[in-house]
Design an enzyme around this catalytic site. Structure first.
Site, PDB file in Angstrom:
ATOM      1  N   LYS A   1       2.236   2.907   6.636  1.00 41.68           N
ATOM      2  CA  LYS A   1       2.729   1.865   5.724  1.00 41.68           C
ATOM      3  C   LYS A   1       4.217   1.593   5.937  1.00 41.68           C
ATOM      4  O   LYS A   1       4.646   0.447   5.972  1.00 41.68           O
ATOM      5  CB  LYS A   1       2.517   2.281   4.257  1.00 41.68           C
ATOM      6  CG  LYS A   1       1.085   2.496   3.845  1.00 41.68           C
ATOM      7  CD  LYS A   1       0.958   2.751   2.361  1.00 41.68           C
ATOM      8  CE  LYS A   1       1.706   3.984   1.862  1.00 41.68           C
ATOM      9  NZ  LYS A   1       1.220   5.246   2.444  1.00 41.68           N
TER      10      LYS A   1
ATOM     11  N   ARG B   1       0.848   3.830  -7.204  1.00 40.45           N
ATOM     12  CA  ARG B   1       0.000   4.885  -6.652  1.00 40.45           C
ATOM     13  C   ARG B   1      -1.239   5.132  -7.501  1.00 40.45           C
ATOM     14  O   ARG B   1      -2.145   5.843  -7.083  1.00 40.45           O
ATOM     15  CB  ARG B   1       0.778   6.196  -6.533  1.00 40.45           C
ATOM     16  CG  ARG B   1       1.831   6.212  -5.431  1.00 40.45           C
ATOM     17  CD  ARG B   1       2.525   7.546  -5.380  1.00 40.45           C
ATOM     18  NE  ARG B   1       3.646   7.555  -4.442  1.00 40.45           N
ATOM     19  CZ  ARG B   1       3.582   8.015  -3.207  1.00 40.45           C
ATOM     20  NH1 ARG B   1       2.445   8.489  -2.739  1.00 40.45           N
ATOM     21  NH2 ARG B   1       4.639   8.006  -2.424  1.00 40.45           N
TER      22      ARG B   1
ATOM     23  N   ARG C   1       4.583  15.590  13.134  1.00 46.10           N
ATOM     24  CA  ARG C   1       5.840  14.892  12.847  1.00 46.10           C
ATOM     25  C   ARG C   1       6.998  15.888  12.733  1.00 46.10           C
ATOM     26  O   ARG C   1       6.859  16.958  12.149  1.00 46.10           O
ATOM     27  CB  ARG C   1       5.700  14.103  11.536  1.00 46.10           C
ATOM     28  CG  ARG C   1       6.812  13.117  11.310  1.00 46.10           C
ATOM     29  CD  ARG C   1       6.411  11.980  10.389  1.00 46.10           C
ATOM     30  NE  ARG C   1       5.992  12.415   9.067  1.00 46.10           N
ATOM     31  CZ  ARG C   1       5.601  11.577   8.111  1.00 46.10           C
ATOM     32  NH1 ARG C   1       5.533  10.293   8.356  1.00 46.10           N
ATOM     33  NH2 ARG C   1       5.237  12.031   6.930  1.00 46.10           N
TER      34      ARG C   1
ATOM     35  N   ARG D   1       8.992  18.535   7.713  1.00 42.26           N
ATOM     36  CA  ARG D   1       9.212  18.295   6.282  1.00 42.26           C
ATOM     37  C   ARG D   1       8.182  19.064   5.470  1.00 42.26           C
ATOM     38  O   ARG D   1       7.033  19.207   5.895  1.00 42.26           O
ATOM     39  CB  ARG D   1       9.060  16.792   5.979  1.00 42.26           C
ATOM     40  CG  ARG D   1      10.356  16.051   6.047  1.00 42.26           C
ATOM     41  CD  ARG D   1      10.298  14.593   5.673  1.00 42.26           C
ATOM     42  NE  ARG D   1       9.092  14.130   5.027  1.00 42.26           N
ATOM     43  CZ  ARG D   1       8.720  12.855   5.017  1.00 42.26           C
ATOM     44  NH1 ARG D   1       9.431  11.953   5.638  1.00 42.26           N
ATOM     45  NH2 ARG D   1       7.626  12.478   4.393  1.00 42.26           N
TER      46      ARG D   1
ATOM     47  N   ARG E   1      -2.350  16.240  -0.450  1.00 45.55           N
ATOM     48  CA  ARG E   1      -1.938  14.848  -0.672  1.00 45.55           C
ATOM     49  C   ARG E   1      -3.082  13.874  -0.415  1.00 45.55           C
ATOM     50  O   ARG E   1      -3.206  12.852  -1.104  1.00 45.55           O
ATOM     51  CB  ARG E   1      -0.740  14.501   0.230  1.00 45.55           C
ATOM     52  CG  ARG E   1       0.545  15.232  -0.152  1.00 45.55           C
ATOM     53  CD  ARG E   1       1.660  14.949   0.840  1.00 45.55           C
ATOM     54  NE  ARG E   1       2.196  13.609   0.685  1.00 45.55           N
ATOM     55  CZ  ARG E   1       2.901  12.981   1.611  1.00 45.55           C
ATOM     56  NH1 ARG E   1       3.148  13.552   2.778  1.00 45.55           N
ATOM     57  NH2 ARG E   1       3.370  11.770   1.398  1.00 45.55           N
TER      58      ARG E   1
END
Length: 211
Positions: free
Chosen positions: A16, A91, A126, A158, A169
């Site tokens: 996104k 959300r 990532r 992260r 998540r």
């Protein structure tokens, strides 16, 4: 050119943010990322930032009241007068209802569809630089300096890219955020874009959905 007040939906890691940047540049409208605003709050070390961090570290959603206040202030700024992109908000269905109650007109809703397995691979690989903010991926966009950034700083994973947090998540996304597709489908605003491995192909489909 018509005014675009766009909501981008999609699971964490669906792309996104990247599409928001491209659309923002093409149409000269701001991309408003709640994720970026929340990370700024955390980095500030403020009381709000520490509260937000406790939710993020567990893979939970930040409470509606906090996020809505952040968004309300942002949409009142002059650069949103000609349109905007919301990336990461709403959300939940109650957040979407709150947006309606604020009198915010949404013209387009695009959901970027990517399978959970592909998300796990994307986010697990990532790497980010704490110093300059550069982002890499061990498979798709490796740093020329291996496990160090081009600026020389060591790259980190992260906390919300940790595999267990990513799984958490995704569960939260499917339970709490995915129902937004039905919410906006009923309003006749929803368009689905099936994410491709090549960025430019996903971008072309996204632009087609906005045409």
């Amino acid at each position: 050119m018509r005014k675009i007040n766009l909501i981008l939906l999609g699971a964490p890691g669906a792309g996104k943010g990247t599409q928001a940047e491209i659309i923002s540049e093409k149409f000269a409208i701001p991309s408003i990322s709640t994720g970026a605003m929340i990370r700024e709050a955390i980095a500030s070390g403020s009381e709000l930032g520490l509260r937000v961090k406790s939710f993020i570290d567990k893979g939970d959603l930040v409470p509606d009241a906090v996020v809505i206040d952040i968004i309300k202030d942002r949409l009142a700024k002059p650069d949103c007068a000609n349109g905007f992109i919301l990336d990461g908000f709403p959300r939940t269905v109650p957040q979407a209802a709150a947006l309606d109650e604020m009198g915010v007109e949404i013209t387009d809703v695009i959901s970027i569809e990517v399978a959970d397995e592909a998300i796990m691979e994307r986010m697990g690989g990532r790497r980010v630089c704490k110093k300059c903010g550069a982002t890499y991926h061990v498979k798709y966009n490796p740093s020329p300096n291996g496990d160090h950034c081009a600026c020389g700083e060591a790259l980190i994973i992260r906390s919300d890219d940790d595999p267990e947090v990513v799984k958490s998540r995704l569960v939260v996304y499917h339970e709490q955020t995915e129902p937004l597709k039905d919410f906006y489908q009923e309003k006749g605003l929803l368009k689905l874009v099936f994410g491709r491995e090549k960025l430019e192909e996903t971008t072309a489909l996204t632009m087609e959905a906005l045409a």
